[in-house]
Design a protein around this motif. Sequence first.
Motif, PDB file in Angstrom:
ATOM      1  N   ILE A 181      77.355  -7.418  33.092  1.00  0.00           N
ATOM      2  CA  ILE A 181      78.609  -7.118  32.404  1.00  0.00           C
ATOM      3  C   ILE A 181      79.487  -8.356  32.214  1.00  0.00           C
ATOM      4  O   ILE A 181      80.020  -8.587  31.130  1.00  0.00           O
ATOM      5  CB  ILE A 181      79.382  -5.995  33.147  1.00  0.00           C
ATOM      6  CG1 ILE A 181      80.542  -5.471  32.299  1.00  0.00           C
ATOM      7  CG2 ILE A 181      79.876  -6.441  34.496  1.00  0.00           C
ATOM      8  CD1 ILE A 181      80.109  -4.617  31.169  1.00  0.00           C
TER       9      ILE A 181
ATOM     10  N   ILE B  17      87.589  -3.910  32.842  1.00  0.00           N
ATOM     11  CA  ILE B  17      86.526  -4.275  31.903  1.00  0.00           C
ATOM     12  C   ILE B  17      86.727  -3.583  30.559  1.00  0.00           C
ATOM     13  O   ILE B  17      86.555  -4.184  29.496  1.00  0.00           O
ATOM     14  CB  ILE B  17      85.144  -3.915  32.500  1.00  0.00           C
ATOM     15  CG1 ILE B  17      84.858  -4.817  33.714  1.00  0.00           C
ATOM     16  CG2 ILE B  17      84.042  -4.081  31.464  1.00  0.00           C
ATOM     17  CD1 ILE B  17      83.660  -4.387  34.524  1.00  0.00           C
ATOM     18  N   LEU B  18      87.122  -2.315  30.582  1.00  0.00           N
ATOM     19  CA  LEU B  18      87.343  -1.574  29.336  1.00  0.00           C
ATOM     20  C   LEU B  18      88.502  -2.172  28.536  1.00  0.00           C
ATOM     21  O   LEU B  18      88.458  -2.216  27.302  1.00  0.00           O
ATOM     22  CB  LEU B  18      87.614  -0.101  29.642  1.00  0.00           C
ATOM     23  CG  LEU B  18      86.401   0.684  30.167  1.00  0.00           C
ATOM     24  CD1 LEU B  18      86.832   2.071  30.621  1.00  0.00           C
ATOM     25  CD2 LEU B  18      85.317   0.789  29.097  1.00  0.00           C
TER      26      LEU B  18
ATOM     27  N   ILE C 284      80.709 -10.176  28.732  1.00  0.00           N
ATOM     28  CA  ILE C 284      82.094 -10.345  28.287  1.00  0.00           C
ATOM     29  C   ILE C 284      82.289 -11.748  27.708  1.00  0.00           C
ATOM     30  O   ILE C 284      82.860 -11.916  26.621  1.00  0.00           O
ATOM     31  CB  ILE C 284      83.072 -10.113  29.457  1.00  0.00           C
ATOM     32  CG1 ILE C 284      83.095  -8.628  29.851  1.00  0.00           C
ATOM     33  CG2 ILE C 284      84.488 -10.571  29.087  1.00  0.00           C
ATOM     34  CD1 ILE C 284      83.897  -8.335  31.101  1.00  0.00           C
TER      35      ILE C 284
ATOM     36  N   MET D 198      78.042  -3.358  26.772  1.00  0.00           N
ATOM     37  CA  MET D 198      79.054  -3.492  27.821  1.00  0.00           C
ATOM     38  C   MET D 198      79.716  -2.156  28.130  1.00  0.00           C
ATOM     39  O   MET D 198      79.967  -1.817  29.295  1.00  0.00           O
ATOM     40  CB  MET D 198      80.123  -4.499  27.394  1.00  0.00           C
ATOM     41  CG  MET D 198      79.647  -5.938  27.380  1.00  0.00           C
ATOM     42  SD  MET D 198      80.832  -7.012  26.541  1.00  0.00           S
ATOM     43  CE  MET D 198      82.308  -6.707  27.506  1.00  0.00           C
TER      44      MET D 198
ATOM     45  N   ILE E 256      80.385   2.153  36.178  1.00  0.00           N
ATOM     46  CA  ILE E 256      81.055   1.562  37.347  1.00  0.00           C
ATOM     47  C   ILE E 256      81.980   2.598  37.973  1.00  0.00           C
ATOM     48  O   ILE E 256      82.842   3.161  37.297  1.00  0.00           O
ATOM     49  CB  ILE E 256      81.842   0.300  36.948  1.00  0.00           C
ATOM     50  CG1 ILE E 256      80.867  -0.774  36.425  1.00  0.00           C
ATOM     51  CG2 ILE E 256      82.645  -0.246  38.122  1.00  0.00           C
ATOM     52  CD1 ILE E 256      81.554  -1.987  35.834  1.00  0.00           C
TER      53      ILE E 256
ATOM     54  N   GLU F 106      88.294   7.919  29.517  1.00  0.00           N
ATOM     55  CA  GLU F 106      88.985   7.379  30.683  1.00  0.00           C
ATOM     56  C   GLU F 106      90.203   8.213  31.068  1.00  0.00           C
ATOM     57  O   GLU F 106      90.530   8.327  32.243  1.00  0.00           O
ATOM     58  CB  GLU F 106      89.391   5.929  30.432  1.00  0.00           C
ATOM     59  CG  GLU F 106      88.212   4.976  30.409  1.00  0.00           C
ATOM     60  CD  GLU F 106      87.375   5.057  31.671  1.00  0.00           C
ATOM     61  OE1 GLU F 106      87.943   5.016  32.777  1.00  0.00           O
ATOM     62  OE2 GLU F 106      86.143   5.166  31.560  1.00  0.00           O
TER      63      GLU F 106
ATOM     64  N   TRP G  96      74.471  -3.811  36.046  1.00  0.00           N
ATOM     65  CA  TRP G  96      75.884  -4.080  36.336  1.00  0.00           C
ATOM     66  C   TRP G  96      76.150  -5.569  36.481  1.00  0.00           C
ATOM     67  O   TRP G  96      77.269  -6.030  36.250  1.00  0.00           O
ATOM     68  CB  TRP G  96      76.335  -3.330  37.588  1.00  0.00           C
ATOM     69  CG  TRP G  96      75.717  -3.822  38.857  1.00  0.00           C
ATOM     70  CD1 TRP G  96      74.558  -3.399  39.425  1.00  0.00           C
ATOM     71  CD2 TRP G  96      76.232  -4.833  39.742  1.00  0.00           C
ATOM     72  NE1 TRP G  96      74.301  -4.081  40.598  1.00  0.00           N
ATOM     73  CE2 TRP G  96      75.320  -4.961  40.819  1.00  0.00           C
ATOM     74  CE3 TRP G  96      77.372  -5.633  39.728  1.00  0.00           C
ATOM     75  CZ2 TRP G  96      75.516  -5.853  41.867  1.00  0.00           C
ATOM     76  CZ3 TRP G  96      77.565  -6.536  40.774  1.00  0.00           C
ATOM     77  CH2 TRP G  96      76.650  -6.626  41.824  1.00  0.00           C
TER      78      TRP G  96
ATOM     79  N   ALA H 139      79.872  -0.484  31.664  1.00  0.00           N
ATOM     80  CA  ALA H 139      81.202  -0.340  32.272  1.00  0.00           C
ATOM     81  C   ALA H 139      81.440   1.097  32.726  1.00  0.00           C
ATOM     82  O   ALA H 139      82.007   1.342  33.792  1.00  0.00           O
ATOM     83  CB  ALA H 139      82.282  -0.772  31.292  1.00  0.00           C
ATOM     84  N   GLN H 140      81.025   2.066  31.925  1.00  0.00           N
ATOM     85  CA  GLN H 140      81.281   3.463  32.258  1.00  0.00           C
ATOM     86  C   GLN H 140      80.450   3.946  33.432  1.00  0.00           C
ATOM     87  O   GLN H 140      80.697   5.024  33.974  1.00  0.00           O
ATOM     88  CB  GLN H 140      81.056   4.342  31.026  1.00  0.00           C
ATOM     89  CG  GLN H 140      82.152   4.149  29.983  1.00  0.00           C
ATOM     90  CD  GLN H 140      81.890   4.853  28.682  1.00  0.00           C
ATOM     91  OE1 GLN H 140      80.766   5.210  28.368  1.00  0.00           O
ATOM     92  NE2 GLN H 140      82.935   5.051  27.899  1.00  0.00           N
TER      93      GLN H 140
ATOM     94  N   GLN I  67      88.208  -1.671  38.603  1.00  0.00           N
ATOM     95  CA  GLN I  67      87.234  -2.595  38.012  1.00  0.00           C
ATOM     96  C   GLN I  67      86.807  -2.100  36.633  1.00  0.00           C
ATOM     97  O   GLN I  67      86.701  -2.880  35.679  1.00  0.00           O
ATOM     98  CB  GLN I  67      86.011  -2.721  38.921  1.00  0.00           C
ATOM     99  CG  GLN I  67      86.294  -3.411  40.238  1.00  0.00           C
ATOM    100  CD  GLN I  67      85.073  -3.437  41.146  1.00  0.00           C
ATOM    101  OE1 GLN I  67      84.062  -2.799  40.871  1.00  0.00           O
ATOM    102  NE2 GLN I  67      85.178  -4.147  42.259  1.00  0.00           N
ATOM    103  N   ARG I  68      86.576  -0.802  36.531  1.00  0.00           N
ATOM    104  CA  ARG I  68      86.135  -0.237  35.255  1.00  0.00           C
ATOM    105  C   ARG I  68      87.217  -0.392  34.174  1.00  0.00           C
ATOM    106  O   ARG I  68      86.937  -0.807  33.046  1.00  0.00           O
ATOM    107  CB  ARG I  68      85.772   1.238  35.441  1.00  0.00           C
ATOM    108  CG  ARG I  68      85.179   1.886  34.206  1.00  0.00           C
ATOM    109  CD  ARG I  68      84.776   3.318  34.455  1.00  0.00           C
ATOM    110  NE  ARG I  68      85.914   4.199  34.650  1.00  0.00           N
ATOM    111  CZ  ARG I  68      86.304   4.691  35.821  1.00  0.00           C
ATOM    112  NH1 ARG I  68      85.650   4.374  36.918  1.00  0.00           N
ATOM    113  NH2 ARG I  68      87.353   5.490  35.912  1.00  0.00           N
TER     114      ARG I  68
END
Length: 991
Positions: free
Chosen positions: A882, A924-925, A886, A908, A915, A945, A879, A912-913, A920-921
């Motif tokens: 990440i 990032i997505l 980015i 990533m 998190i 999502e 984590w 991300a998935q 926050q997730r």
Amino acid sequence: MDALTVLRSIQSGVAESLLHDLYTALKGNALFVYLAADSMRYQSVVDAASLIRQIEQNPNDIFSIKLERIKNRSELRWPTIWKPMLALLLVTQEPLRLDVLGDLLGHDYDAIQDAVWVFGGLVSHGINQLVALHHLMFRDYLATSMFTAREVKRWHQQLAHWCAVDLDVIWSDDRDPIEQSRRVYARHHYITHLFFAENWPMLWQILDAGDYGEHKTRFDPSTRLYALDLDRGRESTIQAGQSTEEHIQHLPRLWKYCLLRISLTSRVDRWPDEAFEVLAMLGSVQEALERIDLLSHTYRQIQCWDRIIPWCNNQQRRTIILRLHQVASYTSGIVQFHALDILVKISAITSNSQQAIGILETVLAITQSIEEPWQHVDLLRAIAQAAAIHGYAEYAITILDTAITIIRSIDYPEDQADLFRAIAGTAACLGNIDRALVIAQAIDNPEYYIYTIRTIAEAAVTHGHDEHAKTILDTALDIAQSIDNPWRRADILRVIAETTATHGQDEYAKTILDTALAIAQSLDNQEQRDNTLASIAITAATIGNINLTLVITQSIDNPWRRADIFRVIAEATATHGHVEHAMTILNAAITIAESLNYQEQFADILASIAKAAATLGDIDRALTITQSMIDEPWQRANILASIAKISAIHGHTDYAKTILDTVIAITQSIDHPQQRTHTIKSTAEATADLSDITGALTIAQSLDEPWHHADTLASIAIKAATMGNIDRALVITQSIDEPWRRADILRDVAEATATHGHAEHAMIILNTTITIAQCIDEPWQRANTIASIAKAAATLGDINRALAIVQFLDNQEHRANTIASIAKAAATLGDIDRALAIVQSIDEPWQRVVPLSDIAKAAATFGDIDRALAIVQSIDEPWRRIFPLISIAEASKTHRNPEYTMTILDTMLNIAQSIVHTAQRVDILKIIAQIDQSLTRILVIMQKEWVRSTISKDLWTITAIVLPLLKKYPWLGVSILEEEAWVNEHLKKLG
């Protein structure tokens, strides 16, 4: 009766070693042991031995062996009754009545009852005539080894047809019991069978019809069942797509089902956890369960299930067990740990020992995947305790042995010692005192060892082994005598005495305390002596030996320290909210203090209690204590100033200013110079805390004593710098004469200056400060100042100077943090090699994580993508990768490296998935989607999502990612908005 005893009772002629080999191969699994025993029943010794060898080669064959024997009983009934019955029980969503089962299979009651008898322990048949597969492991076997996916799908469709007969009438009741059972079952599970049969058109037709949802919510006002149907609908829209185009066509339907599902759930999410518990307490356990299923957060579901377990009947507990098993199977970390922990708790209170062991074995199997040693060991310990409750002592000890093996693989001695203590304590609680003592022998640290055998001694007393406990405590005493440090030895003796007294051996405890007291009184270090005597006095009071407490108190030379024992107790009590109790303790202190004519400590104690009351939010109570019980004006003023600060922290700024006005008024009446000085200082600092710098300076001007004046100015200057008023802070600082104090303040002012973006100004300040810093005698003050100067120098680009300054730092933590800041600054300037070289001088790997991330970002910014990726891969925690990834992905796109970009984005997305935090997730997505803009990737993100979203805000937020799709599919946005209108209309119908 344990497993080996069961096996012996079935085949007494088989060699004991062979039975042990079988038990080992089956790993103590209660179901496997039962099936093996049943299979060996009535067999010859030779045949039994042959069977054992076959099972040893593959324990999972026990199901096929059992079913093969059943098949051989009747070649006619196996394909016509028994095998179809297993298929039906595999796909049914709840236990079925015998007569309903017969109606579905087309056989009479007796034939089905005979089949249940033939299957024995594989199929359960309760007094309520309900039939179901007995164990999850057998269900898994049937699904993977007995029936093909096509067969399972066909049986689901058959049950869906059965549910759909006269579909419109299923919402009304019928007098015929079989028909009534069909209707109730259809209300619950029709959609589920359509889903598993993959009959997507019919499933969507039913869900999209408004009357189905109305009927469903009337039948189940909690909306839980309808929400579960919508879950099936959501999953179906994802599974039904065979191509990107088809998936995009299904997006509006997926969005519709997600929005409706969230709208149903959001009402329940607003309930407090206590509401579910109260509902269960009032007898509505089923309603509580149904509403918990609607909660959007898994961890909260687990907590609520835990709350209502005491009020559940057996069937409701089985429901919770199934849900917890599902959660534990697809989650990880603390969520999985908590789910497994509650499963163990349920097994401990389950009256059916066989069922309890089945639960424990399921937990044990999942536990093998847990990587965190302390979680693994803690669960094993809990499993062993639960197994022992049901009489499986040997099984429990075997599990503890596994835990010990894991502990031995841990590198850190202190962590090992902690876990050995826990396991030894568990073994002792199970009554195996000798085994516990053997485990304790693995603890090298004598103090840890003593605390462990103290626990074992307590367990020995609980199990009625008083003499054994005394022997163990004698051992602890002998080891305690070997501890070199006298004050540690005295403190451990105090602990042993407390344990001894708890077991009723008051005289023996007093003897041990006398020994501890003698050691304490011989200590040369005054602080250690006072602290140890205070601890012994408190222990003596705890075990009820008030006379000894008074004797110890009298042995403290300093009168203030004598009163301090009571002050500490009173403070701790008040801090925990027991203000009245604290006052009672204070009354005991008053008697001693009055006899010593040492009244000043009274005010200290009262001040502590008043401050504690204020910290707890009871400002009025704090003011009452201060105004009514503190006679001396200066003491009252100082306490009121502290209360004003606490009041401001609680957000009561106006109230705080009013209190300070009172303090200023009291200050004028204080005659004693020192007392008046202290009060003015406290008032000025409190005024600065309220951001009134001018007012604070005005108050400070009335201080005559230079030292106190400088100290107060220092506090005000730091506050001014924190507020961003740097020039004002510097002016105040220049008026302070003492170099060390001025350097200390300049350090904080420089940090604040840099924080506010005035780097050049900060460097000028630091140039002044560094000369002063070299002259500071106090090591920690010097270290803090030097560290801040080095960081600021690096930020301003002077890496060489920053590294040179670091050489003056001796403290490892100061040094690592400062080096990390310098490395980041070097990377930002483009010197990646130097930045990496600087980081390597940090000894602890975990302290390198942040600077490595910073360096990777900088390398990517300069176009060195390979270098950046290599740096990121050296970071252990996924984590943490990440954010640098980015930056690297954006940089690789800028530098036109599409292959790199895709690889980075895949990495990533996986991270991300994982998190948990939604905001926050999603953030990032969205960044991933903005960087990539691949339709396939955006589609996958949106599907996952949308289903994962738990509140409408998250659903709308993630929907913003659809923007790239709208360019190619302009109809998509219109369709989504139309589906929202459908949802709103549907919600109105549902009320």
